[in-house]
Structures are given as structure tokens and as C-alpha cells.
Scaffold this active site. Sequence first.
Site, short mmCIF file in Angstrom:
data_model
loop_
_atom_site.label_atom_id
_atom_site.label_comp_id
_atom_site.label_asym_id
_atom_site.label_seq_id
_atom_site.Cartn_x
_atom_site.Cartn_y
_atom_site.Cartn_z
N ARG A 158 41.10 39.86 35.10
CA ARG A 158 41.57 39.27 33.85
C ARG A 158 40.64 38.17 33.35
NH1 ARG A 158 45.46 40.36 29.98
NH2 ARG A 158 46.48 41.45 31.72
N ASN A 351 53.64 35.56 36.45
CA ASN A 351 52.38 36.26 36.17
C ASN A 351 52.59 37.77 36.26
OD1 ASN A 351 49.44 37.27 37.35
ND2 ASN A 351 49.31 35.71 35.78
N ARG A 396 49.18 40.32 36.26
CA ARG A 396 48.38 40.07 35.06
C ARG A 396 46.98 39.59 35.44
NH1 ARG A 396 46.57 36.73 30.91
NH2 ARG A 396 46.90 37.59 28.82
N CYS A 397 46.91 38.68 36.40
CA CYS A 397 45.60 38.17 36.84
C CYS A 397 44.69 39.30 37.32
CB CYS A 397 45.78 37.18 38.00
SG CYS A 397 46.36 35.55 37.53
N MET A 398 45.28 40.29 37.98
CA MET A 398 44.48 41.34 38.63
C MET A 398 44.14 42.50 37.70
SD MET A 398 46.09 41.58 42.47
CE MET A 398 47.73 42.11 41.91
#
Length: 407
Positions: A158, A351, A396-398
Site C-alpha cells: 500500500r 485497517n 489494507r496495508c498489505m
Amino acid sequence: MMEKHYVGSEIGQLRSVMLHRPNLSLKRLTPSNCQELLFDDVLSVERAGEEHDIFANTLRQQGIEVLLLTDLLTQTLDIPEAKSWLLETQISDYRLGPTFATDVRTWLAEMSHRDLARHLSGGLTYSEIPASIKNMVVDTHDINDFIMKPLPNHLFTRDTSCWIYNGVSINPMAKPARQRETNNLRAIYRWHPQFAGGEFIKYFGDENINYDHATLEGGDVLVIGRGAVLIGMSERTTPQGVEFLAQALFKHRQAERVIAVELPKHRSCMHLDTVMTHIDIDTFSVYPEVVRPDVNCWTLTPDGHGGLKRTQESTLLHAIEKALGIDQVRLITTGGDAFEAEREQWNDANNVLTLRPGVVVGYERNIWTNEKYDKAGITVLPIPGDELGRGRGGARCMSCPLHRDGI
């Protein structure tokens, strides 16, 4: 074949996404170097890989195309110009000295592109180079020192680049441990057949220069749709970076407003998406601290002369309601009592990755927040995250969406 790359929102149907499966870079994490490499702990790499496979397969089962960063990088290395550029930028004469750097580049150039891609993300130690490469630099280092440091944070695709409407920002990262990630993405977007020659805009960050304080990371960027972008100014994304991106968005007429919100500068609030995500047209998941009335928030719009007009907003929620044309934002706050909420926020309960309005992927361990999602009519597709979550990043971060519908 040229694919469509467009991200029109945070919540429209997700169609294509880039992930990075944990690999060699995480195997290089140790208790003595993990802090420098921005991890709080060492992970079980095998278990993290299994958890990541479940994440990827959950997306595939929902009809979403999953592209893996290592595959894209390997295929990019098939382009001679890309391979030469990556070796020159990742194995620097100024870091290693001209003769040693040349010898290392020559040796790396002869290996398979899959192995080279593995080292470009996983790093290279002095113990791995052939004994025939002799140099004063070699003689003055321990065999376990890094020639090229690993990039374990590539797991969080991300951040390094983010697609916003009809273009992409290839982000200048704030921390030295992540700055080389950007070169891998620059190469992919310049030369990989999926992207080369594509009709998309590169807003910011494509030049291999020192961006100084103008840093930006994708975890702080929410494409909330309807011509609006919400950006958190965090410990990683600066006002300078926000201004550069906003000017580019307005220049190319891709956005009408950018909402900039000041975040607390601490680890648990590393990026905006660790405390706030958009999960349905009028619904956001939030950790309450970020929506306090005293949080500084501005709306940036074009001033008509190539510059920016700045308007102080009374509250972040009011700014979002104006941008989306809705009467009232619905908030789902982190679940449980004060202790449980703090624990679950730390474990990325907020997240989540929205696949389409009201359907999200999130860690199964966040039982209190997931229960609140369920009661609010939000469907959670749970994934395990006992190891992945140690990296302080959720679904979401990944993930880096490459194609997503607008709203």
C-alpha cells in the site's frame, strides 16, 4: 497486454490488486536489526507466508485479480534496460566503491531473474558473494553484514505506490529502511508490459532524486471518491509531500479537493489507515482519537493560478461530509472496552480492505471490532494474522489496488 489501471474510490468493486508474499527479507529480520528495519518483532516467516496465502486466496475467491510483486519484478528484469537501471540504482558505487560495486553488479547480472528479484527485495550479505570477488570493502566487513539491506516492509505494498483516479504516486518514503522499495516500483511501472506505455499519470515520485522532507506514503492516502482525496499527515507523510501531490492532482484535473488531516506522531498511528478506513458509502471504521473535534484539518483546492487554496475545517467529519455530499458520516469505532479497543487498534482492527460497499477483509483476532462491524451490517471476511499482524499492518496495508470502481 495493457490492463486498465484506475482507482476511483476506497469502496467500489475491487478488481485488481498487488500483494507481496513474505520471503527472504523477513528471514533476515533478527532481534538485533528488526527495530532499524521498522519491525517491532521477528516473525515466523513460514506461518506468515501461510497466512498471506489465505489472504490472497480470499481475494481470488471474490473474483479479484492478485498480482504478486516478486512476479512483476522478475518479469520486469526480462527488459535489459530495466535490469541495468535496477542494478545501477540498488548497487551504488557510492555505497560500495566503484570496483566492488561493478564486480557485484556483474555477478548479480548473471543469475536467474527470479533469484535476482529475490535479492532485490531480500537483500544480500557478504557471505553470499563468490570468493573470487576480492576487495578492501570485503576485507573490512563481517560475512553477515549486508551489501544490500533487505526490504521486509515490501510486505506493505500500500505504501510504496498508490493509485489515485487515473494515475499513480510512486512515493518517496520517509525512513531509510524503505527508500529503496520505491526503485523497485519505479522499474515495474516504467518497464513491465502491464504498465509500460500505459495511459496513466505519474503524479509524483518517479524521479530518482532526493525528495528531502517531501515524503509521502500510501497508507496515509484514502481515495474517498467523488473527486476527493483524504490524506493524513503522520510520522511518515509530511505537509510538503501533501502539497506536491495535491498540485499534481489539480494540474491533471484528477481531483477537486484534497482533505489534509494532522495525525498524532506516534507508532500506533503510523498511517491514517491504521486508525481510519472507508467501508461503505457513508461509513468509516475509526479509532476515536482521529476524529476528535480538536484535530487540525484543512481542505486544499486549486487557487486558479497553479497554486493551492487552503481552508481550515471545523472538523474532519464535516470536511468528509461536504466532499461526499452526504448528511452524516456513520462511524464504527474500535470494539471492546478501553483496553480491548487499544489492543485491537494496535492489531489493525481498523485497517480493513474494502472489496465492495459493506464487504471487508480483516484479521479474525479482532473479535470485538468484528462484532461491531457485523451488527452494523458490514460483512467481514476473516483472515488469520497472528504472524502477519506482528508487522503492524492489516489487509489494507498489505494491498495496493490497481483497479477499483468509483462510487
